[in-house]
Scaffold this active site. Structure first.
Site, PDB file in Angstrom:
ATOM      1  N   ASN A 118       0.865  -1.118  -0.160  1.00 51.54           N
ATOM      2  CA  ASN A 118      -0.054  -0.073   0.046  1.00 51.54           C
ATOM      3  C   ASN A 118       1.105   1.328  -0.065  1.00 51.54           C
ATOM      4  OD1 ASN A 118      -1.796   2.224   0.566  1.00 51.54           O
ATOM      5  ND2 ASN A 118      -2.485   1.426   2.597  1.00 51.54           N
ATOM      6  N   TRP A 119       0.937   2.050  -0.999  1.00 48.22           N
ATOM      7  CA  TRP A 119       2.107   3.032  -1.435  1.00 48.22           C
ATOM      8  C   TRP A 119       1.632   4.042  -0.439  1.00 48.22           C
ATOM      9  CZ3 TRP A 119       3.492   2.945  -7.186  1.00 48.22           C
ATOM     10  CH2 TRP A 119       4.394   1.648  -7.581  1.00 48.22           C
TER      11      TRP A 119
ATOM     12  N   GLU B  53      -5.259  -4.756  10.462  1.00 46.30           N
ATOM     13  CA  GLU B  53      -4.222  -3.795  10.655  1.00 46.30           C
ATOM     14  C   GLU B  53      -4.561  -2.867  12.068  1.00 46.30           C
ATOM     15  OE1 GLU B  53      -2.369  -2.384   6.713  1.00 46.30           O
ATOM     16  OE2 GLU B  53      -3.840  -1.219   7.107  1.00 46.30           O
TER      17      GLU B  53
ATOM     18  N   GLY C 155       2.844   2.381  10.829  1.00 50.51           N
ATOM     19  CA  GLY C 155       3.674   3.547  10.535  1.00 50.51           C
ATOM     20  C   GLY C 155       4.236   3.731  11.657  1.00 50.51           C
TER      21      GLY C 155
ATOM     22  N   SER D  69       3.499  -1.993  10.364  1.00 51.13           N
ATOM     23  CA  SER D  69       5.208  -2.106  10.562  1.00 51.13           C
ATOM     24  C   SER D  69       5.593  -3.572  10.182  1.00 51.13           C
ATOM     25  CB  SER D  69       5.417  -1.854  12.018  1.00 51.13           C
ATOM     26  OG  SER D  69       4.994  -0.451  12.189  1.00 51.13           O
TER      27      SER D  69
ATOM     28  N   GLY E 276       3.059  -1.085   4.234  1.00 46.90           N
ATOM     29  CA  GLY E 276       3.047   0.565   3.779  1.00 46.90           C
ATOM     30  C   GLY E 276       4.369   0.712   3.480  1.00 46.90           C
ATOM     31  N   GLY E 277       5.089   1.239   4.590  1.00 48.86           N
ATOM     32  CA  GLY E 277       6.459   1.940   4.513  1.00 48.86           C
ATOM     33  C   GLY E 277       7.345   0.767   3.792  1.00 48.86           C
TER      34      GLY E 277
HETATM   35  P1  13P Z   1       3.156   0.377   7.548  1.00 49.64           P
HETATM   36  O1  13P Z   1       3.731  -0.848   7.165  1.00 49.64           O
HETATM   37  O2  13P Z   1       3.899   1.663   7.178  1.00 49.64           O
HETATM   38  O3  13P Z   1       2.955   0.221   8.964  1.00 49.64           O
HETATM   39  O4  13P Z   1       1.598   0.474   7.090  1.00 49.64           O
HETATM   40  C1  13P Z   1       0.730  -0.568   7.270  1.00 49.64           C
HETATM   41  C2  13P Z   1      -0.642  -0.185   6.594  1.00 49.64           C
HETATM   42  O5  13P Z   1      -1.261   0.660   6.764  1.00 49.64           O
HETATM   43  C3  13P Z   1      -0.751  -0.718   5.244  1.00 49.64           C
HETATM   44  O6  13P Z   1      -2.076  -0.497   5.018  1.00 49.64           O
END
Ligand code: 13P
Length: 248
Positions: free
Chosen positions: A9-10, A166, A172, A211, A232-233
């Site tokens: 998920n960018w 999530e 994040g 994360s 995400g990241g």
């Molecule tokens: P992170 O991997 O940056 O914690 O984000 C997770 C997320 O919200 C994916 O949809």
């Protein structure tokens, strides 16, 4: 055996040139990846994904959509528009949409149903905040989030959907749920579905997100009810993303 699905998920990141570099690097490393892989980009870049990823092992999707099929909804994007750009997936109910844009469980359920009506696979995000976890109501919160979709679309609809757990406090923040914490909620989700339809429950892909990175992916993905990740990241760094894909 359930498949494993690792999806990036960018969020609101990227540019044409950054995406090109990232996609080239990921595509170059896909040969030894066994998991199913997807990336979910901001709307303007879906055309780029369609050109770059068509015929590859990587599917693509969007991060949000309107619950409406068409009409006077300035600024919104419909499910059929996403189909036009070859999307397979669409994320619905991401915690950032719920928290920042006020999407209720009912709106998320409408989006989920509209996605399926257009033959998109919704990735339904559920998860509790830190305050909710500390109050001991994680299962109640996640249960309500699932109930809205079950009431709107029925349990059979989950045969053509993905659920992503999530925990909001892990998104994040660098704070990953421990494999045991994540597994417990994944088992709760699958158990809730199993009570309604055993076959759907066994086939349901339940991703973990929050994360997740190369360093913790193997342990998380090794849990019996964790069938992938929503990243995400770490999805913005080709080597990290590929390492997670390889762990799946
Ligand atoms: P992170 O991997 O940056 O914690 O984000 C997770 C997320 O919200 C994916 O949809």
């Amino acid at each position: 055996m359930r498949r494993t699905l690792v999806a990036g998920n960018w969020k609101m990141h990227g540019s044409l040139s950054e995406n090109e570099s990232l996609l080239s690097a990921i595509l170059a490393g896909m040969a030894d990846v066994k998991a199913d892989v997807a990336v979910c980009a901001p709307f303007p870049y879906l055309a780029q994904l369609q050109v770059r990823l068509a015929g590859s092992a990587i599917a693509w999707g969007a991060q949000n959509m309107s619950q409406h099929a068409k009409g006077a909804y300035t600024g919104e994007v419909s499910a059929s528009m996403l189909k036009d750009f070859g999307c397979k997936y669409v994320i619905v109910g991401h915690s950032e949409r719920r928290a920042i844009y006020g999407e209720s469980n009912e709106i998320v359920a409408e989006k989920y149903a509209a996605a399926q009506a257009a033959d998109l696979v919704p990735i339904l995000c559920v998860g509790e905040t830190l305050a909710e976890r500390e109050a001991g109501i994680t299962e109640a919160v996640v249960g309500h989030q699932l109930d809205a979709v079950l009431n709107r679309a029925g349990v059979a609809s989950l045969a053509k959907a993905v659920v992503a757990y999530e925990p909001v406090w892990a998104i994040g923040t660098g704070k990953t749920a421990s494999p045991e914490q994540a597994q417990a909620v994944h088992a709760f989700i699958r158990g809730k579905i199993r009570a309604l339809n055993g076959a759907v429950a066994e086939g349901l892909i339940i991703q973990y997100g929050g994360s997740m990175k190369a360093a913790n992916a193997r342990e998380l993905l090794g849990q019996p009810d964790i069938d992938g990740g929503l990243i995400g990241g770490a999805a913005l760094v080709a080597d990290e993303f590929l390492a997670i894909c390889r762990a799946g």
